[in-house]
Design an enzyme around this catalytic site. Structure first.
Site, PDB file in Angstrom:
ATOM      1  N   PRO A 116       0.810  -1.225   0.000  1.00 45.57           N
ATOM      2  CA  PRO A 116       0.000   0.000   0.000  1.00 45.57           C
ATOM      3  C   PRO A 116       0.836   1.263   0.000  1.00 45.57           C
ATOM      4  CG  PRO A 116      -0.110  -1.091   2.143  1.00 45.57           C
ATOM      5  CD  PRO A 116       0.571  -2.040   1.210  1.00 45.57           C
ATOM      6  N   GLU A 145       2.693  -6.129   8.601  1.00 47.98           N
ATOM      7  CA  GLU A 145       3.008  -4.706   8.648  1.00 47.98           C
ATOM      8  C   GLU A 145       4.007  -4.289   7.576  1.00 47.98           C
ATOM      9  OE1 GLU A 145       1.431  -2.494  10.657  1.00 47.98           O
ATOM     10  OE2 GLU A 145       0.209  -4.264  11.103  1.00 47.98           O
ATOM     11  N   ARG A 165      -2.541  -9.146 -20.777  1.00 46.75           N
ATOM     12  CA  ARG A 165      -3.407  -8.834 -21.916  1.00 46.75           C
ATOM     13  C   ARG A 165      -2.782  -7.840 -22.888  1.00 46.75           C
ATOM     14  NH1 ARG A 165      -6.833  -4.823 -21.744  1.00 46.75           N
ATOM     15  NH2 ARG A 165      -8.604  -6.101 -22.400  1.00 46.75           N
ATOM     16  N   ASP A 181      -8.771   0.173 -25.125  1.00 46.71           N
ATOM     17  CA  ASP A 181      -9.306   0.069 -23.767  1.00 46.71           C
ATOM     18  C   ASP A 181      -9.477   1.438 -23.128  1.00 46.71           C
ATOM     19  OD1 ASP A 181      -9.531  -2.643 -23.614  1.00 46.71           O
ATOM     20  OD2 ASP A 181      -7.536  -2.948 -22.780  1.00 46.71           O
TER      21      ASP A 181
END
Length: 257
Positions: free
Chosen positions: A88, A115, A153, A168
């Site tokens: 994150p 963590e 892809r 896309d």
């Protein structure tokens, strides 16, 4: 391309990697996916891959020794690769990043847990740190699947239609226009007549306008990446949309740089 996934939960990947386009790409030999169990590289008889953080605090931290040994075993020197930590704290994973990563011969994807990882390991071995969004997952396994799918892809021959990836959403800074298929009338709602006209130039104009309208409505910040040809600018000016894009840029709602 070779995807090498480092995880303490190897069984997590069994079903997702056996479905859809990713499965077909493996069968066709366009990609390889290797799952490496970090616990196999633990240095103690209990196969510990985490420990309490120095200085105290909540949670556990992934130990550097098994992570380092697993990376060394996974990296293929004969391929131009990239070692990536899913975390994150990483930079946001975007379509542009997926396109860049598709140019490598190997991606080593480290699934963070708890963590986080020991900072010494990150400093020595990690070349890139990526996050798939501003939220916290229980681990990097789902993020690794997202990266594999998004990059896979984009590789030559993986999608059945060569133009699919290029058209896309996000590929040119626009959300993709709405799509319609049979039946022509559904619960009293008709598909747009222009799409059934056979006039390909008119269809292209319609789809461009709808893409810009949708992007202005839902993700106007993406228009900072959009580039339009003179002919497209003329169409958008006629529809009153180009002025809205310019106004957003002047107000600073979009970073034009």
């Amino acid at each position: 391309m070779l995807f090498s996934v480092l995880t303490i939960f190897p069984d997590f990947f069994h079903s997702p990697l056996r479905e859809g386009i990713v499965r077909r790409a493996q069968q066709d030999g366009r990609i390889e996916i290797g799952i490496h169990d970090i616990r196999d590289y633990a240095v103690d008889r209990h196969r510990m891959t985490d420990d309490r953080p120095f200085g105290g605090g909540e949670g556990m931290v992934m130990k550097p020794e098994p992570l380092a040994a697993c990376v060394r075993a996974a990296v293929r020197p004969d391929r131009a690769g990239r070692v990536i930590l899913l975390s994150p704290k990483g930079e946001r994973f975007t379509q542009a990043r997926a396109e860049r990563l598709a140019g490598y011969g190997q991606l080593v994807l480290i699934c963070g847990r708890y963590e986080g990882v020991d900072e010494r390991f990150r400093d020595r071995y990690v070349e890139e740190e990526l996050s798939i969004g501003d939220y916290v997952l229980t681990g990097g396994e789902l993020a690794a699947l997202v990266v594999i799918d998004a990059v896979c892809r984009l590789l030559p021959g993986v999608l059945g239609c060569g133009d699919s990836a290029a058209n896309d959403s996000f590929s040119r800074g626009l959300l993709k226009h709405a799509q319609y298929t049979r039946p022509r009338v559904f619960e009293g709602m008709e598909a747009p007549e222009v799409l059934l006209s056979g006039d390909h130039a008119a269809i292209d104009r319609y789809r461009l306008v709808e893409s810009v309208r949708l992007t202005l409505e839902r993700r106007p910040e993406l228009l900072a990446l959009a580039r339009f040809s003179p002919a497209e600018e003329k169409i958008l000016r006629r529809e009153g949309l180009y002025g809205q894009i310019e106004a957003l840029t002047r107000r600073g709602s979009i970073d034009a740089d």
